[in-house]
Design a protein around this motif. Structure first.
Motif, PDB file in Angstrom:
ATOM      1  N   HIS A 167       3.360   5.130   3.082  1.00  0.00           N
ATOM      2  CA  HIS A 167       4.697   4.954   3.638  1.00  0.00           C
ATOM      3  C   HIS A 167       5.684   5.710   2.754  1.00  0.00           C
ATOM      4  O   HIS A 167       5.792   5.435   1.558  1.00  0.00           O
ATOM      5  CB  HIS A 167       5.041   3.450   3.702  1.00  0.00           C
ATOM      6  CG  HIS A 167       6.366   3.191   4.347  1.00  0.00           C
ATOM      7  ND1 HIS A 167       7.103   2.065   4.105  1.00  0.00           N
ATOM      8  CD2 HIS A 167       7.076   3.944   5.225  1.00  0.00           C
ATOM      9  CE1 HIS A 167       8.238   2.129   4.813  1.00  0.00           C
ATOM     10  NE2 HIS A 167       8.240   3.247   5.498  1.00  0.00           N
ATOM     11  N   CYS A 170       8.380   3.487   0.624  1.00  0.00           N
ATOM     12  CA  CYS A 170       8.030   2.549  -0.449  1.00  0.00           C
ATOM     13  C   CYS A 170       6.677   2.859  -1.085  1.00  0.00           C
ATOM     14  O   CYS A 170       6.244   2.134  -1.968  1.00  0.00           O
ATOM     15  CB  CYS A 170       8.051   1.116   0.088  1.00  0.00           C
ATOM     16  SG  CYS A 170       6.589   0.682   1.040  1.00  0.00           S
ATOM     17  N   CYS A 185       3.412  -0.619   7.599  1.00  0.00           N
ATOM     18  CA  CYS A 185       3.265  -0.610   6.144  1.00  0.00           C
ATOM     19  C   CYS A 185       2.804  -1.986   5.653  1.00  0.00           C
ATOM     20  O   CYS A 185       3.403  -3.008   5.995  1.00  0.00           O
ATOM     21  CB  CYS A 185       4.604  -0.241   5.513  1.00  0.00           C
ATOM     22  SG  CYS A 185       4.560  -0.306   3.720  1.00  0.00           S
ATOM     23  N   CYS A 188       5.931  -3.272   2.978  1.00  0.00           N
ATOM     24  CA  CYS A 188       7.259  -3.700   3.457  1.00  0.00           C
ATOM     25  C   CYS A 188       7.259  -4.061   4.943  1.00  0.00           C
ATOM     26  O   CYS A 188       8.298  -4.424   5.497  1.00  0.00           O
ATOM     27  CB  CYS A 188       8.312  -2.638   3.132  1.00  0.00           C
ATOM     28  SG  CYS A 188       8.155  -1.132   4.122  1.00  0.00           S
TER      29      CYS A 188
HETATM   30 ZN    ZN Z   1       6.666   0.355   3.158  1.00  0.00          ZN
END
Ligand code: ZN
Length: 209
Positions: A167, A170, A185, A188
């Motif tokens: 991702h 993050c 993801c 997150c």
């Molecule tokens: Zn993420």
């Protein structure tokens, strides 16, 4: 003396300081995210999509007919014609998109095309694979050739870089069905577009490796 052959492509890119990440995708043909956070998605043009649909239908017809029968031969001729038509449209599309990239950006980052071809070949059906290859196989050499003439930098991203699994926001791991165009993801829990996220990662590749 000016090189006559090179002159049509010698114009400087319109955004010489802009860096672009190019993803040859599963969903769209090409997704580009640049260092100004602008994004352009190149889909297959409608006539090409129509031609691919007809190609699939004709292949299905062919598989139902008796080999060497009149109907079989007719379907086969039609299939070959459609295949040639689709391939030439795809090549034309490759020319247009690579021309745009070279005329626009000062630096173009692209993933290793073996990986891109592998992603496409996951689509299984042989004719779709060969059709996809007709475009993908030409993309890298066409881009490199045009970029060299225009003095635009092309960076090939490491072939093992998992651009579709990280991702971008993050660095969490993305999961989803094998050919899904949307991925989630693990860290997150945000859902992202596979090609869009990959184009971000490719754009920033040297920064995060
Ligand atoms: Zn993420």
């Amino acid at each position: 003396m000016r090189d006559k052959l090179a002159s049509p492509t010698n114009q400087a890119p319109s955004k010489p300081t802009t860096r672009a990440g190019v993803d040859l995708g599963l969903g769209s043909f090409v997704t580009v995210t640049d260092s100004n956070e602008d994004r352009i998605v190149f889909s297959n043009p409608a006539p090409l999509r129509a031609s691919i649909t007809e190609l699939k239908r004709t292949q299905k017809q062919l598989s139902r007919r008796i080999p060497r029968s009149h109907g079989y031969e007719r379907a086969k001729t039609k299939l070959n014609r459609l295949y040639r038509k689709s391939t030439s449209m795809r090549r034309e599309n490759v020319h247009q998109v690579t021309r745009y990239l070279v005329d626009t950006y000062g630096e173009i980052k692209i993933e290793d095309l073996n990986i891109a071809a592998m992603k496409q070949s996951m689509r299984r059906r042989a004719f779709r694979r060969s059709l996809a290859d007709a475009g993908l196989g030409a993309f890298g050499p066409t881009l490199t050739y045009k970029a060299k003439r225009a003095k635009v930098k092309v960076v090939v991203v490491d072939r093992y870089f998992p651009s579709s699994q990280i991702h971008h926001n993050c660095t969490g791991k993305l999961t989803g069905a094998k050919l899904a165009t949307r991925l989630t993801c693990d860290t997150c829990h945000v859902e992202v577009d596979r090609d869009e996220n990959a184009s971000f990662n490719i754009r920033d590749w040297s920064d995060i490796s």
